[in-house]
Design a protein around this motif. Structure first.
Motif, PDB file in Angstrom:
ATOM      1  N   ARG A 114       0.861  -1.192   0.000  1.00 53.42           N
ATOM      2  CA  ARG A 114       0.000   0.000   0.000  1.00 53.42           C
ATOM      3  C   ARG A 114       0.891   1.234   0.000  1.00 53.42           C
ATOM      4  N   GLY A 115       0.779   2.046  -1.057  1.00 53.53           N
ATOM      5  CA  GLY A 115       1.618   3.228  -1.188  1.00 53.53           C
ATOM      6  C   GLY A 115       2.965   2.951  -1.820  1.00 53.53           C
ATOM      7  N   ARG A 116       3.261   1.687  -2.111  1.00 51.78           N
ATOM      8  CA  ARG A 116       4.501   1.327  -2.807  1.00 51.78           C
ATOM      9  C   ARG A 116       4.149   0.830  -4.214  1.00 51.78           C
ATOM     10  N   HIS A 117       3.670  -0.393  -4.298  1.00 52.33           N
ATOM     11  CA  HIS A 117       3.224  -0.904  -5.598  1.00 52.33           C
ATOM     12  C   HIS A 117       1.862  -0.321  -5.970  1.00 52.33           C
ATOM     13  N   PHE A 118       0.959  -0.236  -4.984  1.00 49.79           N
ATOM     14  CA  PHE A 118      -0.441   0.084  -5.278  1.00 49.79           C
ATOM     15  C   PHE A 118      -0.869   1.434  -4.719  1.00 49.79           C
ATOM     16  N   ASP A 119      -1.818   2.044  -5.429  1.00 51.07           N
ATOM     17  CA  ASP A 119      -2.500   3.259  -4.978  1.00 51.07           C
ATOM     18  C   ASP A 119      -3.104   2.981  -3.597  1.00 51.07           C
ATOM     19  N   PRO A 120      -2.728   3.724  -2.558  1.00 53.40           N
ATOM     20  CA  PRO A 120      -3.224   3.419  -1.210  1.00 53.40           C
ATOM     21  C   PRO A 120      -4.745   3.482  -1.091  1.00 53.40           C
ATOM     22  N   ARG A 121      -5.357   4.444  -1.775  1.00 54.60           N
ATOM     23  CA  ARG A 121      -6.820   4.529  -1.704  1.00 54.60           C
ATOM     24  C   ARG A 121      -7.467   3.298  -2.323  1.00 54.60           C
ATOM     25  N   LEU A 122      -6.899   2.802  -3.419  1.00 51.32           N
ATOM     26  CA  LEU A 122      -7.463   1.617  -4.061  1.00 51.32           C
ATOM     27  C   LEU A 122      -7.248   0.356  -3.224  1.00 51.32           C
ATOM     28  N   VAL A 123      -6.161   0.310  -2.448  1.00 53.24           N
ATOM     29  CA  VAL A 123      -5.966  -0.827  -1.549  1.00 53.24           C
ATOM     30  C   VAL A 123      -7.059  -0.829  -0.485  1.00 53.24           C
ATOM     31  N   ASP A 124      -7.406   0.354   0.022  1.00 56.72           N
ATOM     32  CA  ASP A 124      -8.485   0.446   1.013  1.00 56.72           C
ATOM     33  C   ASP A 124      -9.812  -0.021   0.407  1.00 56.72           C
ATOM     34  N   ILE A 125     -10.064   0.373  -0.831  1.00 54.31           N
ATOM     35  CA  ILE A 125     -11.293  -0.054  -1.518  1.00 54.31           C
ATOM     36  C   ILE A 125     -11.258  -1.563  -1.755  1.00 54.31           C
ATOM     37  N   PHE A 126     -10.081  -2.072  -2.114  1.00 54.97           N
ATOM     38  CA  PHE A 126      -9.909  -3.509  -2.296  1.00 54.97           C
ATOM     39  C   PHE A 126     -10.293  -4.258  -1.015  1.00 54.97           C
ATOM     40  N   MET A 127      -9.846  -3.781   0.128  1.00 54.49           N
ATOM     41  CA  MET A 127     -10.177  -4.433   1.402  1.00 54.49           C
ATOM     42  C   MET A 127     -11.672  -4.354   1.689  1.00 54.49           C
ATOM     43  N   GLU A 128     -12.292  -3.222   1.370  1.00 61.14           N
ATOM     44  CA  GLU A 128     -13.730  -3.061   1.587  1.00 61.14           C
ATOM     45  C   GLU A 128     -14.538  -4.007   0.704  1.00 61.14           C
ATOM     46  N   GLN A 129     -14.066  -4.202  -0.516  1.00 62.69           N
ATOM     47  CA  GLN A 129     -14.801  -5.001  -1.494  1.00 62.69           C
ATOM     48  C   GLN A 129     -14.376  -6.476  -1.502  1.00 62.69           C
ATOM     49  N   LEU A 130     -13.502  -6.859  -0.572  1.00 59.02           N
ATOM     50  CA  LEU A 130     -12.951  -8.215  -0.573  1.00 59.02           C
ATOM     51  C   LEU A 130     -14.014  -9.318  -0.609  1.00 59.02           C
ATOM     52  N   PRO A 131     -15.111  -9.221   0.171  1.00 58.68           N
ATOM     53  CA  PRO A 131     -16.124 -10.289   0.085  1.00 58.68           C
ATOM     54  C   PRO A 131     -16.657 -10.492  -1.334  1.00 58.68           C
ATOM     55  N   SER A 132     -16.901  -9.383  -2.050  1.00 55.99           N
ATOM     56  CA  SER A 132     -17.396  -9.491  -3.431  1.00 55.99           C
ATOM     57  C   SER A 132     -16.335 -10.080  -4.346  1.00 55.99           C
ATOM     58  N   LEU A 133     -15.075  -9.711  -4.129  1.00 59.01           N
ATOM     59  CA  LEU A 133     -13.992 -10.239  -4.951  1.00 59.01           C
ATOM     60  C   LEU A 133     -13.827 -11.744  -4.740  1.00 59.01           C
ATOM     61  N   LEU A 134     -13.975 -12.183  -3.499  1.00 60.22           N
ATOM     62  CA  LEU A 134     -13.847 -13.614  -3.214  1.00 60.22           C
ATOM     63  C   LEU A 134     -15.005 -14.402  -3.818  1.00 60.22           C
ATOM     64  N   GLU A 135     -16.174 -13.785  -3.872  1.00 57.63           N
ATOM     65  CA  GLU A 135     -17.310 -14.446  -4.535  1.00 57.63           C
ATOM     66  C   GLU A 135     -17.016 -14.657  -6.018  1.00 57.63           C
ATOM     67  N   ILE A 136     -16.422 -13.652  -6.647  1.00 60.31           N
ATOM     68  CA  ILE A 136     -16.046 -13.775  -8.059  1.00 60.31           C
ATOM     69  C   ILE A 136     -15.020 -14.887  -8.235  1.00 60.31           C
ATOM     70  N   HIS A 137     -14.034 -14.933  -7.358  1.00 59.64           N
ATOM     71  CA  HIS A 137     -12.991 -15.960  -7.453  1.00 59.64           C
ATOM     72  C   HIS A 137     -13.596 -17.353  -7.338  1.00 59.64           C
TER      73      HIS A 137
END
Length: 385
Positions: free
Chosen positions: A354-377
């Motif tokens: 977070r803040g190195r490879h990835f946009d920190p704000r998008l990492v926070d959104i990624f964590m918020e949306q993790l349940p939906s992402l895991l459903e897709i996986h």
């Protein structure tokens, strides 16, 4: 008298059974302006159905289209019901299209062409019907308007109603043909983009549903950061193209089971430039967006990525989103050179980056949306490789 273009008809009967000329003009101008701004077929069909209903004070109005490939008539917009498909030539609407003539039926139950099964299934009572075929720019019939039940005490349409619905139909055909052509072009572009994305992944032995998952992840993340639905959908469509440049990378590198040498990695990095060069000169907006994704999905927030080493918000949002989607899926999937990481290890890496490879704000959104992402996986899980 007021009319409500995008609202359901109320149960209260209007004071008059006919529109005044001024009201008709206002309805036509209002709807044609809205239809002219739309590029979605379903939205245009809804507006047309509402226009026909409001013009002649019908209880329900449906816009039917011909599906020549399946020899069917279909509608995705029918007030009170979902999509309907019937064999081409069947029913009152099918007969009207087959003979190319409008029909005015005062009592549907006295007409042998009426299919009463839908009434029995829905509990709705069809009384009077108007059906008006409409044509495209080449004069061929492409569909029909069908209005059901006059919004009056006896529920019966008049010849005047028929003439008014013909007026609506004269505009509908030409507008619909334009929208249908646009949607056909977009569908073709989507199919080509997805197929090309699959080609890039297949060459690197990343078989299965990788491109599908990356597309869905990108869409969820895009909406999560406040992107408009239309733009998020566009990113979803093009994200499968992120590695299209791998078509130019030798199999000996793409399919190597071990770690790449320095020279091999430099060759691998070329896929971002190759993908960009393949796509950047297209006149199509979708492919222009795909070029951005292909070029920038390996850039890093701190500027240590490739091919240009740009950093922060100089990296396009499309590239930043796709980077997270791509890395998340790559780490969580088996590859020829590694086994899938456990979720806990993946999440720990995202926190570290977070803040190195990835946009920190998008990492926070990624964590918020993790349940939906895991459903897709889980929904698009790969077979064992």
């Amino acid at each position: 008298m007021n009319y409500e273009p995008n609202h359901a008809v109320s149960d209260e009967e209007p004071s008059s059974n006919e529109r005044s000329p001024e009201e008709l003009l206002r309805i036509i101008f209002d709807y044609t302006a809205k239809i002219g701004r739309e590029r979605s077929l379903s939205s245009v069909l809804l507006l047309m159905a509402n226009m026909g209903r409001d013009m002649i004070l019908a209880d329900r109005c449906t816009v039917w289209l011909i599906d020549h490939a399946n020899q069917e008539l279909f509608t995705t917009v029918a007030h009170g019901v979902n999509e309907i498909r019937i064999p081409l030539g069947s029913g009152i609407v099918g007969h009207s299209i087959a003979i190319g003539e409008s029909l005015l039926i005062e009592d549907a139950y006295q007409d042998p062409r009426h299919n009463a099964e839908n009434d029995r299934r829905t509990g709705y009572r069809t009384k009077s019907i108007i059906t008006v075929p409409f044509v495209g720019n080449d004069g061929k019939i492409i569909g029909a308007y069908q209005a059901v039940n006059k919004w009056a005490a006896d529920g019966v349409f008049t010849r005047h109603d028929l003439e008014q619905l013909k007026l609506a139909a004269s505009y509908a055909g030409k507008s619909l043909e334009s929208i249908m052509l646009h949607e056909e072009i977009m569908a073709t572009q989507r199919e080509i983009i997805f197929t090309m994305g699959q080609i890039g992944e297949t060459r690197s032995v990343e078989t299965g549903h990788h491109v599908k998952r990356v597309a869905e992840y990108s869409y969820i993340l895009a909406l999560g950061c406040g992107m408009r639905e239309e733009e998020a959908e566009q990113l979803k469509l093009v994200s499968p193209m992120h590695d299209i440049g791998k078509v130019a990378i030798p199999d000996s590198i793409l399919q190597k089971p071990g770690k790449l040498t320095g020279d091999e990695f430099e060759q691998m990095k070329r896929h971002t430039d190759v993908g960009y060069q393949l796509l950047r000169n297209s006149g199509r907006q979708l492919l222009k967006t795909a070029a951005i994704v292909a070029y920038e999905h390996h850039e890093k927030w701190d500027g240590t990525g490739y091919p240009r080493g740009i950093k922060g918000e100089a990296i396009h949002l499309y590239g930043r989103i796709t980077a997270i989607a791509d890395v998340f899926d790559a780490l969580g999937s088996d590859r020829v050179y590694k086994k899938a990481w456990p979720l806990e290890r993946i999440l720990e890496l995202f926190k570290e980056e977070r803040g190195r490879h990835f946009d920190p704000r998008l990492v926070d959104i990624f964590m918020e949306q993790l349940p939906s992402l895991l459903e897709i996986h889980e929904q698009y899980r790969d077979q064992e490789i």
